[in-house]
Design an enzyme around this catalytic site. Structure first.
Site, mmCIF file in Angstrom:
data_model
loop_
_atom_site.group_PDB
_atom_site.id
_atom_site.type_symbol
_atom_site.label_atom_id
_atom_site.label_comp_id
_atom_site.label_asym_id
_atom_site.label_seq_id
_atom_site.Cartn_x
_atom_site.Cartn_y
_atom_site.Cartn_z
ATOM 1 C CG ASN A 1 52.000 -13.775 16.953
ATOM 2 O OD1 ASN A 1 52.405 -12.622 17.026
ATOM 3 N ND2 ASN A 1 50.782 -14.117 17.383
ATOM 4 C CG ASP B 1 44.413 -8.041 18.952
ATOM 5 O OD1 ASP B 1 44.610 -8.731 17.926
ATOM 6 O OD2 ASP B 1 43.767 -8.453 19.928
HETATM 7 C C1 FPP Z 1 47.480 -8.710 15.585
HETATM 8 O O1 FPP Z 1 46.350 -8.812 14.766
HETATM 9 C C2 FPP Z 1 48.626 -8.265 14.838
HETATM 10 C C3 FPP Z 1 49.790 -8.961 14.666
HETATM 11 C C4 FPP Z 1 50.003 -10.308 15.195
HETATM 12 C C5 FPP Z 1 50.891 -8.430 13.897
HETATM 13 C C6 FPP Z 1 51.108 -6.955 13.958
HETATM 14 C C7 FPP Z 1 51.538 -6.511 12.629
HETATM 15 C C8 FPP Z 1 51.326 -5.307 12.087
HETATM 16 C C9 FPP Z 1 50.705 -4.199 12.805
HETATM 17 C C10 FPP Z 1 51.711 -5.014 10.693
HETATM 18 C C11 FPP Z 1 53.038 -4.340 10.601
HETATM 19 C C12 FPP Z 1 54.015 -5.365 10.844
HETATM 20 C C13 FPP Z 1 55.315 -5.250 10.875
HETATM 21 C C14 FPP Z 1 56.046 -6.479 11.195
HETATM 22 C C15 FPP Z 1 56.063 -4.009 10.621
HETATM 23 P P1 FPP Z 1 45.651 -10.209 14.634
HETATM 24 O O2 FPP Z 1 46.120 -10.851 13.387
HETATM 25 O O3 FPP Z 1 45.871 -11.016 15.866
HETATM 26 O O4 FPP Z 1 44.157 -9.789 14.513
HETATM 27 P P2 FPP Z 1 42.884 -10.619 14.988
HETATM 28 O O5 FPP Z 1 42.984 -10.741 16.489
HETATM 29 O O6 FPP Z 1 41.755 -9.759 14.569
HETATM 30 O O7 FPP Z 1 42.912 -11.931 14.287
#
Ligand code: FPP
Length: 256
Positions: free
Chosen positions: A74, A26
């Site tokens: 998501n 996250d």
């Molecule tokens: C959460 O951060 C992350 C995700 C929903 C996606 C995870 C993806 C990766 C780590 C990149 C690599 C991906 C793949 C598919 C290989 P967030 O966007 O919820 O962050 P925030 O809470 O700060 O908005």
């Protein structure tokens, strides 16, 4: 006190490693926003963290690593961000598959990925098929995954068995039930890590984490690296796991 300790690699007890580590990656969006960059920039940086964490777990000899790449919830995100995440998955597989395979990593997918864009489905199928016979670390990529959805799907399959007369309701037990989960045959996570300071489970592995140790790191996922992982493992090794019983000193607690 633990925060002042650096170089965790020297502190880790290699005989007490968690068998299975699960990670809620996250903070990509917040990390990017702080740098006045689009959220997608954060996801791309998150891909590098994923590479480093996979390599470290594999080197340590962890038998199973599960990462939450995309949840059933998501889909509520903007279309462009969803498309970017899907294309990043394809890019990750295209770039990393050769090395993952050379390192004996066995890629599995948790979640119903058949309805993803065709390019993502093809990339996943390729990765799963190529690494199917590998004997090294299992890398579970949770994609279009939700634990409640997983549990409902298991219940549906069990109900079908009962309806067809193959199973008596009184024969349903924990050991039977978990064979219908995406993680069938794998050990439950010993350690669940969530980055970026949120202290929630967010519908991840609800059944499997019943006795997992939880580690919430304030570090945003794009900054989570080998040292942060080792720190989480070290913290795990300081915990007294009792699984509802007593520890060596004969101490228990109310539940587990
Ligand atoms: C959460 O951060 C992350 C995700 C929903 C996606 C995870 C993806 C990766 C780590 C990149 C690599 C991906 C793949 C598919 C290989 P967030 O966007 O919820 O962050 P925030 O809470 O700060 O908005």
């Amino acid at each position: 006190m633990s925060h002042t300790i650096s170089n965790y690699s020297q502190l880790i007890d290699m005989d007490k490693l968690p068998q299975h580590i699960a990670i809620i990656m996250d903070g990509n969006g917040r990390w990017a926003k702080k740098r006045f960059m689009p959220r997608t920039f954060g996801h791309r940086a998150g891909m590098s963290s994923l590479k480093q964490v996979v390599e470290t777990c594999s080197e340590l000899g962890i038998s199973c690593l599960t990462v939450f790449a995309f949840s059933t919830e998501n889909w509520k995100r903007p279309h462009d961000e969803i498309s970017y995440l899907m294309s990043l998955l394809v890019e990750y597989i295209n770039k990393e598959l050769k090395e993952l395979h050379q390192n004996g990593i066995h890629i599995k997918v948790l979640g119903d990925y058949r309805n993803l864009p065709p390019a993502s489905v093809q990339a996943i199928d390729k990765a799963v098929q190529k690494t199917a016979a590998n004997q090294g670390m299992v890398l579970n990529i949770a994609i279009n995954y939700g634990a409640r959805d997983e549990i409902i799907k298991a219940v549906q399959q069990i109900a079908t068995q009962v309806k067809q007369g193959q199973l008596e309701p009184e024969d349903i037990n924990e050991y039977h039930f978990k064979r219908f989960l995406y993680t069938a045959g794998l050990p439950d996570p010993d350690l669940l890590i969530r980055t970026a300071g949120e202290m929630r489970i967010s519908n991840f592995l609800l059944w499997q984490i019943a006795y997992a140790e939880l580690w919430f790191s304030p570090v945003m996922w794009p900054e989570f690296n080998r040292e942060e992982l080792l720190k989480a493992i070290w913290e795990f090794q300081q915990r007294d796991r009792r699984f509802g019983g007593l520890n060596v000193d004969g101490q228990g607690d109310s539940y587990a």
